[in-house]
Design an enzyme around this catalytic site. Structure first.
Site, short mmCIF file in Angstrom:
data_model
loop_
_atom_site.label_atom_id
_atom_site.label_comp_id
_atom_site.label_asym_id
_atom_site.label_seq_id
_atom_site.Cartn_x
_atom_site.Cartn_y
_atom_site.Cartn_z
N LEU A 58 0.86 -1.18 0.00
CA LEU A 58 0.00 0.00 0.00
C LEU A 58 0.89 1.23 0.00
CD1 LEU A 58 -2.71 -0.93 2.69
CD2 LEU A 58 -2.95 -1.03 0.20
N ASP A 59 0.45 2.29 -0.66
CA ASP A 59 1.19 3.54 -0.65
C ASP A 59 1.29 4.09 0.78
OD1 ASP A 59 1.36 3.43 -3.40
OD2 ASP A 59 -0.41 4.69 -3.72
N ARG A 60 2.24 4.96 0.98
CA ARG A 60 2.48 5.55 2.30
C ARG A 60 1.19 6.12 2.91
NH1 ARG A 60 3.05 10.77 3.99
NH2 ARG A 60 4.33 11.13 5.86
#
Length: 304
Positions: free
Chosen positions: A138-140
């Site tokens: 997952l993105d930050r």
């Protein structure tokens, strides 16, 4: 797979119909071990039939018990006191609800204070030692469900399920503008923009990417949608929604630069996962609650 002992041990009992099969066929066809995992276990003498090491070409009989022991690999992440919200766990995997504003694993720009460091700390406190193997990313600034395999067998099976689109991944997002259609599919190729290494865009030379969306709720100038992915490209949802004129609220990288008063990140949450448990093949469904900041965003939009 049956007779589960622990995360590092696979056990299989040969039935009547399988009598006469070779050990090799039982390992590959029935236990679903990869060639790499089988070769490593064989090399380390960790494959047993009735507690004996025998040739892979040996034929087995009804009632024979095949045992494969996967040697523990040391965890390479430094433990750090970072909150980890476990929402599902079994002998093969751990699923957590990732908070926003934190990267999944160390990189050059984020060498520590990652989810991986937090899980290492969780394992230290539990006195567990399995290697952390992320199945998805997952993105930050995206919140939601992250899958971590506890052993190489689970990693192998779940990664294959991901590749074969067996894992159902559902997200919720709040996007700019009002989407008129209740349902839709975006089937557009995604690739690097060429100008910025971080930014992707719809481009003919990219990889095929498919996103399905369903409208949950409409607001004055925004829409709450549920999205399901057939492919897993980097920034896929963010790129596809921008492409159809509905960038995610708070997604400054992809065009929404005027939402500081609404939310301080892209309004994207990995809501649910449906998959088959690696050993039992039982269907598992896991859901992560919508985080506080997206709930607050929805309240603001309903009040407009």
């Amino acid at each position: 797979m049956n007779n589960i002992e622990d995360s590092s041990t696979l056990i299989y009992k040969v039935n009547t119909e399988e009598s006469g099969m070779t050990l090799r066929d039982i390992l590959y066809k029935k236990m679903k071990l990869s060639g790499r995992l089988t070769r490593k276990a064989k090399r380390n003498k960790k494959i047993f039939v009735n507690d004996n090491n025998i040739s892979l070409d040996s034929r087995l009989r009804e009632g024979d018990v095949v045992k494969v022991i996967m040697e523990d690999e040391k965890n390479k992440f430094e433990p750090q006191n970072i909150p980890i919200d476990v929402v599902y766990e079994d002998v093969d995997l751990l699923i957590i609800n990732k908070q926003p504003y934190i990267v999944v694993h160390p990189t050059k720009s984020h060498p520590d204070n990652t989810i991986a460091n937090g899980i290492a700390n969780l394992l230290l406190n539990r006195k567990e030692t399995f290697k952390i193997r992320f199945i998805n990313r997952l993105d930050r600034d995206t919140s939601g469900l992250l899958m971590i395999a506890k052993n190489p067998f689970a990693q192998q099976i779940l990664s294959k399920q991901m590749q074969n689109n067996i894992v159902e991944k559902s997200y919720i997002a709040v996007v700019r503008g009002v989407i008129e259609k209740d349902f839709g599919t975006i089937d557009e190729k995604i690739g690097l923009s060429g100008d910025e290494p971080m930014i992707r865009k719809v481009i003919e030379s990219g990889q095929r990417s498919i996103t399905h969306y369903e409208v949950i709720e409409r607001f004055k100038n925004a829409t709450l949608v549920r999205l399901k992915l057939e492919t897993g490209r980097t920034h896929q949802i963010r790129v596809h929604m921008k492409h159809i004129g509905h960038p995610l609220v708070g997604d400054k990288l992809y065009g929404d630069t005027d939402s500081n008063n609404l939310i301080s990140r892209q309004a994207l949450h990995a809501e649910s996962l449906k998959f088959l448990q690696p050993r039992t093949q039982k269907e598992i469904f896991v859901r992560a609650e919508i985080p506080v900041d997206i709930k607050q965003l929805l309240q603001k939009l309903r009040g407009e």
